[in-house]
Design an enzyme around this catalytic site. Structure first.
Site: not given
Length: 344
Positions: A252, A308
């Site tokens: 991130y 994911n």
């Protein structure tokens, strides 16, 4: 017009990412076709109906707004209603869980909604649970003919000497991972035996089982998959690391890494990766959308990493970017996901 319950927040370590994804989704839903019903789960696990402005989601202070109303889901099968503490009952047609990590991406929430006969926009209970469980996902991928990393599994309370012996057999460097955790939480890279005890302790903080896994040479690649019956794949992306591994912070902040989309690989190899991603998607019973992460070795071998089932979903996230490179912009992607999920 269909009312979609958009569920965000949650009592997991990926709370902030969930808010960012939900904000992007709510901001791009076609108001001519869908009416969002935003529901947030606080860090403490309390459900709140949130009819407030999107900037409160962006700043993360949504749960402090006076417009938030405590709520719960009607457990009557087929009711498809949100029960508010002020007595209101708000009907909806489907739920879009925008929850990352444990208690949201792992099948718990999906099972709750499937029990009450609410269509889930995204992977169902089984695929969600498998996607979170690295060991069982690897077993199924291997059965589907995809190479997986060499590994060893241990339960909490296992003798450290046995773990140390397994690590020696696998060879250093290696990775120590919780079997069930998201966004690399609890994952450590051990380059030598003296780094193993702390890594084992950290993994067991996040789950009752840990995975010792060989360090696969090469780099990580990913592939976005969209669909249930007919599958569409996005462009393959590539993670370039200058040090360490793709930790939560790196995912991130990209402080020491870069993401290349499309990946800097031959078109033939990208097509092979896309085919493998679809095979794994099918093997784990995924539907609507998911991102499949793999390794590409210097010898050109494709090795499974993980799936994911609710990847990050801001306009800058990997999954939408892969689909954008394949010609599907964010708005169209969201529309197709909603259509697939509502009709599931």
């Amino acid at each position: 017009m269909k009312t979609i319950l958009v569920l965000f927040g949650g009592c997991s370590t990926e709370y902030e990412v969930s808010l960012q994804s939900a904000c992007a989704i709510l901001g791009h839903m076609d108001a001519r076709q869908y009416a969002p019903l935003p529901v947030g789960i606080t860090r403490e696990g309390q459900w709140r109906y949130f009819p407030g402005p999107l900037f409160h989601l962006e700043t993360g202070d949504w749960q402090d707004q006076p417009a938030c109303v405590p709520c719960t889901l009607s457990l009557d099968r087929g009711a498809r209603q949100l029960l508010l503490s002020d007595g209101r009952r708000l009907p909806f047609e489907a739920v879009f869980p925008v929850l990352h990590g444990k208690n949201g991406e792992d099948g718990t929430v999906q099972g709750l909604f499937e029990l009450t006969d609410v269509p889930v926009i995204g992977c169902g209970t089984l695929a969600s649970a498998l996607g979170m469980d690295k060991v069982r996902a690897h077993l199924l991928a291997s059965q589907a003919g995809v190479r997986v990393p060499k590994s060893a599994v241990f339960s909490r309370g296992a003798d450290l000497a046995a773990i140390t012996q397994a690590a020696e057999t696998l060879g250093y460097p290696l990775f120590i991972k919780p079997v069930r955790a998201g966004s690399s939480f609890g994952v450590s890279r051990a380059a030598a035996p003296d780094q193993l005890p702390a890594a084992v302790e950290e993994a067991f903080r996040h789950d009752r089982e840990l995975l010792l896994e060989e360090a696969v040479p090469g780099f990580e690649v990913g592939c976005a998959v969209l669909g249930s019956e007919t599958l569409t794949v996005g462009a393959v992306d590539e993670i370039e690391l200058s040090e360490g591994f793709f930790s939560y912070e790196e995912k991130y902040t990209l402080k020491t890494s870069r993401i290349h989309c499309p990946a800097r690989i031959p078109a033939e190899k990208a097509a092979e990766i896309q085919a493998v991603a679809k095979r794994i998607y099918r093997a784990l019973d995924c539907r609507v959308f998911a991102r499949v992460d793999l390794f590409l070795t210097p010898a050109g071998e494709i090795v499974f990493n993980e799936v994911n089932t609710i990847p990050g979903f801001t306009v800058h996230s990997r999954y939408p970017n892969m689909m954008r490179q394949a010609g599907v912009d964010f708005g169209d992607l969201l529309h197709r996901i909603l259509q697939l999920g509502v009709g599931a």
